[in-house]
Write a protein that holds these residues in place. Structure first.
Motif, PDB file in Angstrom:
ATOM      1  N   ARG A  36      -2.073  -8.239   4.962  1.00 51.37           N
ATOM      2  CA  ARG A  36      -2.120  -6.792   4.552  1.00 51.37           C
ATOM      3  C   ARG A  36      -3.483  -6.236   4.277  1.00 51.37           C
ATOM      4  N   GLU A  39      -4.667  -2.940   6.271  1.00 52.11           N
ATOM      5  CA  GLU A  39      -3.885  -1.603   5.578  1.00 52.11           C
ATOM      6  C   GLU A  39      -4.744  -1.425   4.254  1.00 52.11           C
ATOM      7  N   ARG A  40      -4.843  -2.479   3.392  1.00 47.68           N
ATOM      8  CA  ARG A  40      -5.644  -2.220   2.057  1.00 47.68           C
ATOM      9  C   ARG A  40      -6.920  -1.670   2.336  1.00 47.68           C
ATOM     10  N   ALA A  43      -6.885   2.030   3.546  1.00 46.09           N
ATOM     11  CA  ALA A  43      -6.858   3.075   2.648  1.00 46.09           C
ATOM     12  C   ALA A  43      -8.119   3.520   1.943  1.00 46.09           C
ATOM     13  N   LYS A  46     -10.603   5.228   4.408  1.00 47.64           N
ATOM     14  CA  LYS A  46      -9.930   6.693   4.345  1.00 47.64           C
ATOM     15  C   LYS A  46     -10.704   7.616   3.008  1.00 47.64           C
ATOM     16  N   GLY A  47     -10.380   6.896   2.008  1.00 46.99           N
ATOM     17  CA  GLY A  47     -10.847   7.571   0.614  1.00 46.99           C
ATOM     18  C   GLY A  47     -12.387   7.850   0.842  1.00 46.99           C
ATOM     19  N   ARG A 287      -3.330   6.157  -5.901  1.00 43.31           N
ATOM     20  CA  ARG A 287      -4.155   6.968  -4.936  1.00 43.31           C
ATOM     21  C   ARG A 287      -4.624   8.350  -5.421  1.00 43.31           C
ATOM     22  N   GLU A 290      -7.374   7.653  -7.739  1.00 38.14           N
ATOM     23  CA  GLU A 290      -8.485   7.264  -7.199  1.00 38.14           C
ATOM     24  C   GLU A 290      -9.346   8.701  -6.652  1.00 38.14           C
ATOM     25  N   ARG A 291      -8.530   9.421  -6.052  1.00 41.92           N
ATOM     26  CA  ARG A 291      -8.954  10.810  -5.502  1.00 41.92           C
ATOM     27  C   ARG A 291      -9.460  11.692  -6.439  1.00 41.92           C
TER      28      ARG A 291
END
Length: 469
Positions: A36, A39-40, A43, A46-47, A287, A290-291
């Motif tokens: 994974r 995938e991790r 993410a 993306k941020g 998430r 984090e944002r």
């Protein structure tokens, strides 16, 4: 020149390293056996793609590609910088470094993200021990610039210097730690505050939220731009630090703190802290948090950048490194950037004043392009805006990419007319600006013709843009 980095371990820190290197134009190879991992890391990237470009006025470099590899040997091939971010297990780390050295270039920097181990511990059994340094970052790596760079005894300065150059080039602040010590500098300070906070919760004297509030509404804001010692230097008034220590030093012997004791993290204390922390965060997931964290950090860092202070000074320097010549395109692309979070209004879109700033930045870029730059201004000449007409065509949200295309519609004598179009990433028109400027003598504060070199370049652009219409 091709720039290739390798990141070993794709957790929170490793993912942050991937994002920082890739968004600063490096190709990144990743090795992490977890199925994974992609995938991790995706993410995290993306941020970072949303947040990091908000810090800069200059366009970001073209992002480097991120690839995932089945073997460590394959991942390190050709890399000039290798960052290890596996779990804090000394035996595991040493084993990883030994395998890395079997396959990597002898000229590559091998850096560890370790928060506690000393370089001398990590070099045990290495064929080329001097090749390894500690480069300990802070989460999120793609926004926070500090990286503790530890060389330690019997190291090869070549690799420390190379690491410093590379890390500076991706916008980080390598802080050289003069002597290798357990946990370096920052984590020692954090551990002291963390230990005291745990006692306050265990003794029922404060909740997790009350402790966090005391930091974020108080000394945390001072620390963000001035640190610890300079903050207390001011507290000493005109008499300075010596007076502060004389006045408040005796309090260090008072029984306020329990820093010499460590609370037992038994089931009851763990549950208390976990329950309070969950309640404090409400319904926000990781998430979402984090944002929120990233948006807050962007706003704080941009505020510091506006003052040229602390981490903001570092951002201004990185902006200068990212800035590129406009070229000879028709029209000229004078702005290429991402809309930062501190540019939005109550509706969540870019406010009217920021459109004016974007078009002002566009004209500033064109001025520098034709030679009416800071040196020109220092010599007593400049262009002043006499009139603007902005039309708003579509809303623009925080985090969106924008470009401004500029045409010189008039460049005759002391008169200059610029036509700007602000567009989204897909070329859709967001706003236009018709800007009329006059050349001015800064001595008389009256209009006058530009100096010959600038005038010639302006007239050439006007002619070129007129033919292209």
């Amino acid at each position: 020149m091709r720039k290739l980095a390798c990141v070993i371990g794709g957790g929170v820190i490793g993912g942050g390293w991937v994002a920082r290197f890739a968004l600063m134009g490096w190709e990144v190879r990743v090795f992490d056996p977890d199925p994974r991992a992609a995938e991790r890391i995706g993410a995290v990237v993306k941020g970072a793609e949303r947040a990091l470009p908000m810090l800069f006025e200059s366009p970001m470099p073209k992002p480097g590609g991120v690839s995932y590899h089945a073997t460590l040997a394959e991942a390190v091939q050709g890399a000039s910088y290798i960052q290890e971010s596996v779990p804090e297990d000394l035996d595991l780390k040493v084993k990883v470094f030994q395998e890395v050295q079997c396959h990597c270039s002898c000229d590559a920097v091998i850096a560890s993200s370790t928060s506690g181990f000393r370089p001398s511990q990590l070099r045990e059994g290495l064929e080329r021990p001097g090749q390894l340094v500690v480069a300990h970052p802070f989460n999120p790596v793609y926004l926070l610039p500090l990286v503790e760079l530890v060389q330690g005894a019997n190291a090869d300065p070549y690799f420390t210097d190379k690491a410093e150059e590379i890390l500076t080039g991706i916008g980080m602040y390598p802080l050289r730690i003069r002597s290798e010590i357990d946990a370096h500098i920052a984590d020692r300070l954090l551990e002291a505050v963390w230990r005291e906070a745990l006692w306050l919760v265990k003794d029922g004297l404060a909740t997790t939220q009350e402790i966090d509030d005391s930091i974020r509404y108080g000394f945390g804001l001072r620390w963000a731009q001035m640190g610890l010692f300079e903050t207390y230097r001011i507290a000493g008034g005109e008499a300075g630090m010596a007076h502060f220590l004389e006045k408040f030093g005796p309090a260090l012997k008072w029984p306020w703190s329990r820093l010499t004791e460590v609370p037992d993290l038994d089931a009851d204390l763990v549950k208390t802290i976990a329950d309070q922390s969950d309640a404090q965060s409400g319904n926000r997931g990781i998430r979402d948090l984090e944002r929120l964290r990233d948006d807050n950090l962007v706003a704080i860092l941009r505020a510091l950048k506006g003052q040229g202070a602390a981490a903001g000074k570092l951002l201004k320097e990185q902006d200068d490194r990212l800035r590129r010549p406009l070229g000879d395109g028709v029209p000229l692309v004078t702005v290429r950037r991402k809309v930062p979070v501190d540019w939005t209004d109550s509706n969540g879109h870019m406010n009217e004043g920021r459109y004016g700033q974007v078009f002002s930045d566009a004209s500033e870029a064109l001025m520098a392009h034709v030679g009416a730059d800071q040196a020109y201004i220092a010599a007593g000449n400049s262009y002043f805006t006499a009139e603007t007409n902005i039309r708003y065509r579509a809303e623009t949200l925080a985090g969106e990419d924008i470009v401004v295309e500029t045409r010189v519609a008039l460049g005759a004598g002391k008169k200059l007319r610029l036509l700007h179009e602000m567009k989204g990433a897909n070329g859709d028109l967001r706003a236009t600006c018709d800007q009329f400027l006059l050349h001015v003598s800064l001595q008389t504060r009256r209009s006058c013709p530009p100096l010959p070199d600038v005038r010639q370049r302006i007239e050439a652009l006007a002619s070129l843009h007129d033919r292209a219409r």
